[in-house]
Scaffold this motif. Structure first.
Motif, PDB file in Angstrom:
ATOM      1  N   GLU A  59       0.820  -1.202   0.000  1.00 30.31           N
ATOM      2  CA  GLU A  59       0.000   0.000   0.000  1.00 30.31           C
ATOM      3  C   GLU A  59       0.862   1.263   0.000  1.00 30.31           C
ATOM      4  O   GLU A  59       0.481   2.279  -0.596  1.00 30.31           O
ATOM      5  CB  GLU A  59      -0.940  -0.004   1.207  1.00 30.31           C
ATOM      6  N   ALA A  60       2.019   1.189   0.654  1.00 29.21           N
ATOM      7  CA  ALA A  60       2.938   2.328   0.625  1.00 29.21           C
ATOM      8  C   ALA A  60       3.450   2.566  -0.791  1.00 29.21           C
ATOM      9  O   ALA A  60       3.543   3.713  -1.251  1.00 29.21           O
ATOM     10  CB  ALA A  60       4.110   2.079   1.577  1.00 29.21           C
ATOM     11  N   LYS A  62       1.874   1.768  -3.586  1.00 31.03           N
ATOM     12  CA  LYS A  62       0.775   2.331  -4.366  1.00 31.03           C
ATOM     13  C   LYS A  62       0.614   3.827  -4.097  1.00 31.03           C
ATOM     14  O   LYS A  62       0.324   4.604  -5.014  1.00 31.03           O
ATOM     15  CB  LYS A  62      -0.528   1.598  -4.023  1.00 31.03           C
ATOM     16  N   PHE A  63       0.815   4.221  -2.847  1.00 30.11           N
ATOM     17  CA  PHE A  63       0.670   5.632  -2.490  1.00 30.11           C
ATOM     18  C   PHE A  63       1.693   6.491  -3.220  1.00 30.11           C
ATOM     19  O   PHE A  63       1.349   7.495  -3.847  1.00 30.11           O
ATOM     20  CB  PHE A  63       0.828   5.788  -0.973  1.00 30.11           C
ATOM     21  N   TRP A  64       2.957   6.097  -3.156  1.00 30.91           N
ATOM     22  CA  TRP A  64       4.004   6.888  -3.821  1.00 30.91           C
ATOM     23  C   TRP A  64       3.865   6.832  -5.337  1.00 30.91           C
ATOM     24  O   TRP A  64       4.197   7.799  -6.039  1.00 30.91           O
ATOM     25  CB  TRP A  64       5.384   6.424  -3.374  1.00 30.91           C
ATOM     26  N   HIS A 221      -0.820   8.137   9.921  1.00 28.57           N
ATOM     27  CA  HIS A 221       0.044   7.254   9.128  1.00 28.57           C
ATOM     28  C   HIS A 221       1.498   7.332   9.604  1.00 28.57           C
ATOM     29  O   HIS A 221       2.426   7.477   8.815  1.00 28.57           O
ATOM     30  CB  HIS A 221      -0.033   7.603   7.643  1.00 28.57           C
ATOM     31  N   LEU A 224       3.938   4.674   8.092  1.00 29.22           N
ATOM     32  CA  LEU A 224       4.318   5.034   6.720  1.00 29.22           C
ATOM     33  C   LEU A 224       5.323   6.184   6.747  1.00 29.22           C
ATOM     34  O   LEU A 224       6.323   6.168   6.015  1.00 29.22           O
ATOM     35  CB  LEU A 224       3.088   5.449   5.921  1.00 29.22           C
ATOM     36  N   PRO A 505      -2.475   6.868   2.112  1.00 29.44           N
ATOM     37  CA  PRO A 505      -2.510   5.487   1.605  1.00 29.44           C
ATOM     38  C   PRO A 505      -3.665   4.719   2.203  1.00 29.44           C
ATOM     39  O   PRO A 505      -4.189   5.053   3.256  1.00 29.44           O
ATOM     40  CB  PRO A 505      -1.161   4.920   2.077  1.00 29.44           C
ATOM     41  N   GLU A 506      -4.052   3.667   1.523  1.00 31.03           N
ATOM     42  CA  GLU A 506      -5.173   2.833   1.970  1.00 31.03           C
ATOM     43  C   GLU A 506      -4.639   1.739   2.878  1.00 31.03           C
ATOM     44  O   GLU A 506      -4.582   0.568   2.511  1.00 31.03           O
ATOM     45  CB  GLU A 506      -5.911   2.258   0.771  1.00 31.03           C
TER      46      GLU A 506
END
Length: 507
Positions: A59-60, A62-64, A221, A224, A505-506
């Motif tokens: 998920e990290a 995907k966020f970046w 977060h 993260l 992030p999710e």
């Protein structure tokens, strides 16, 4: 088209064309370094997922990658407009050297851009469709494609600063490539690429750290933020140190092939041996400039007046004055005209060709009316260089401190405190450094481009002989339209980035 070189194009057209290109380039460079820097961050984060199989890292990543994608799209849009301007506003330049300059840009478009567009689709839409290994490879290849794009664009720019691998054809009135390898692997291009890429990694790293500090400020977060901050600060420290090393090599190249640029960067009017490096006016590092330019504390560095009036190096090499270069440039232009006339009339043109070849090195100087025109704007180069170097040194210290805090080293300073409990102003400092990084990066480009004025191509073609014969009012109108368009695009990107960061992030 080359006949326009001999016309007196309106000064307003020249100024507006330069302003429009500068506007486009400056805005484009707001997007590119973040793309190149975030490519490294998201690649490392996904590599952690591949190694650990922990969904947190997925998920990290995907966020970046989302933040990368938003910025990537804006960079492509401004880059396309930038390349079109060579044909619309700089047609004489495109005619004169298009066979050379167009080659690396064509390779960039065919190879690198297609590589980026292919793997970026897999990176965003292939999480459930391809294996983790292939997806990881796609993420790294997306970043590699962006880096290769930067390579070919910087090859083209470096050729303008140091034209190699070409020869002038008097029959076609164009410069033609004689060695693609010499153009593509120019030492100047390699130094420029390494310095530009490492400075871009700094932008990505400070952006990453700034976003993480915002999450810590909001107490959201935190995992993260801490884990990503370790990666961002690590990348940033390595990049800042490499940028310093590659900057030194780039400075030596500039001293070798663009001594006037170096003299302007230092506001050095009268050169010599054992030259100090000015921090500001009146304060200097002894022998610093000689070391930067020659790797020798006693090295010789010419000043502006030396270059204008001619000088002899300690090893006996004689560099003619600008007035002499102007006279030889005029001889080259006259010999070219005589050669073409003789060829058209069926006469022997070999004597004119020999004179042209003898003086071709100074062809561009034939369009210089006053020797002082070859001096670039000193104050812009002087202060831009100091801002760039100062920001780079600051970030070495900044990233080292961030790593010390996140890893609690030395422990005696952090026994009762960690990164999540620092006062709020610590986080705001990190966030405020994001625009400072951009200022330092843009100042680097100001030095590179203002420093080679008045040349579009160093010693070969001055700026006023490169523009298209357009109405100044038309160029002014498009400048204003581009200013509105690019400012809107930047505002939109910032708005989208902030919304995505606030969403987080999710996890």
């Amino acid at each position: 088209m080359l006949q326009n070189l001999f016309l007196n194009i309106d000064a307003g057209t020249i100024d507006w064309s330069r302003a429009q290109f500068a506007l486009t380039a400056i805005y484009h460079w707001l997007f590119v370094p973040l793309t190149l820097g975030l490519a490294v961050i998201m690649g490392i984060v996904e590599t952690k997922y591949y190694q650990t199989k922990d969904d947190f890292w997925k998920e990290a990543a995907k966020f970046w990658q989302k933040l990368f994608g938003i910025n990537f799209a804006m960079g492509v849009a401004t880059g396309i407009i930038l390349e079109f301007e060579f044909g619309t506003n700089w047609s004489n330049y495109s005619w004169f050297v298009g066979d050379i300059f167009g080659a690396p840009l064509a390779v960039e478009g065919i190879v690198a851009f297609f590589m980026e567009s292919t793997f970026v689709a897999v990176m965003y839409f292939g999480w459930k469709k391809v294996s983790p290994g292939f997806h990881l490879a796609s993420t790294w290849l997306t970043g590699l494609g962006a880096t290769i794009s930067a390579w070919w664009i910087l090859v083209a720019n470096a050729w303008m600063q140091y034209p190699v691998g070409c020869a002038f054809n008097p029959d076609t009135m164009r410069n033609e490539m004689v060695s693609f390898a010499e153009v593509a692997l120019s030492p100047f291009a390699i130094s420029k690429f390494c310095h530009t890429i490492t400075s871009s990694w700094i932008i990505g790293a400070i952006f990453c750290v700034g976003v993480c500090c915002w999450y810590l400020l909001k107490k959201r977060h935190t995992k993260l933020a801490i884990e990503s901050m370790k990666i961002g600060a690590g990348v940033g420290l390595v990049a800042a140190l490499l940028a310093g090393a590659t900057g030194h090599k780039s400075g030596m190249d500039v001293a070798n092939v663009q001594p006037m640029k170096l003299a302007a960067m230092e506001a050095l009017y009268d050169g010599g041996t054992a030259q100090g490096l000015k921090l500001v006016e009146g304060i200097e590092v002894p022998y610093g400039l000689s070391i930067m330019a020659t790797n020798d504390p006693q090295g010789f560095v010419p000043g502006i007046n030396d270059i204008l009036n001619g000088y002899t190096t300690p090893d006996g090499r004689v560099e003619p004055s600008v007035d002499e270069k102007i006279e030889r440039g005029k001889k080259a232009i006259e010999a070219l005209a005589a050669y073409r006339k003789a060829k058209a009339e069926g006469e022997d043109a070999s004597i004119y060709l020999a004179e042209l070849n003898e003086n071709m090195k100074y062809f561009g100087y034939g369009y210089i009316k006053d020797k002082n025109d070859v001096v670039p704007p000193v104050w812009i180069n002087f202060w831009s260089f100091r801002i760039m170097v100062g920001v780079g040194c600051l970030f070495i210290l900044f990233f080292a401190v961030i790593l010390a805090v996140t890893y609690k080293f030395p422990k005696r300073l952090f026994e009762k405190r960690d990164i999540t409990t620092l006062p709020a102003w610590h986080y705001w400092v990190a966030i405020a450094l994001i625009p400072l990084a951009y200022i330092g990066s843009e100042c680097g480009w100001l030095v590179a481009e203002f420093g080679r004025q008045p040349w579009t191509i160093q010693d070969m073609l001055p700026t006023w002989a490169s523009v298209s014969d357009l109405q100044a009012s038309n160029v002014a109108i498009t400048f204003c339209l581009f200013l509105i368009l690019f400012t809107t695009m930047l505002a939109v990107e910032i708005n989208i980035l902030l919304k995505q960061i606030k969403k987080g992030p999710e996890l």
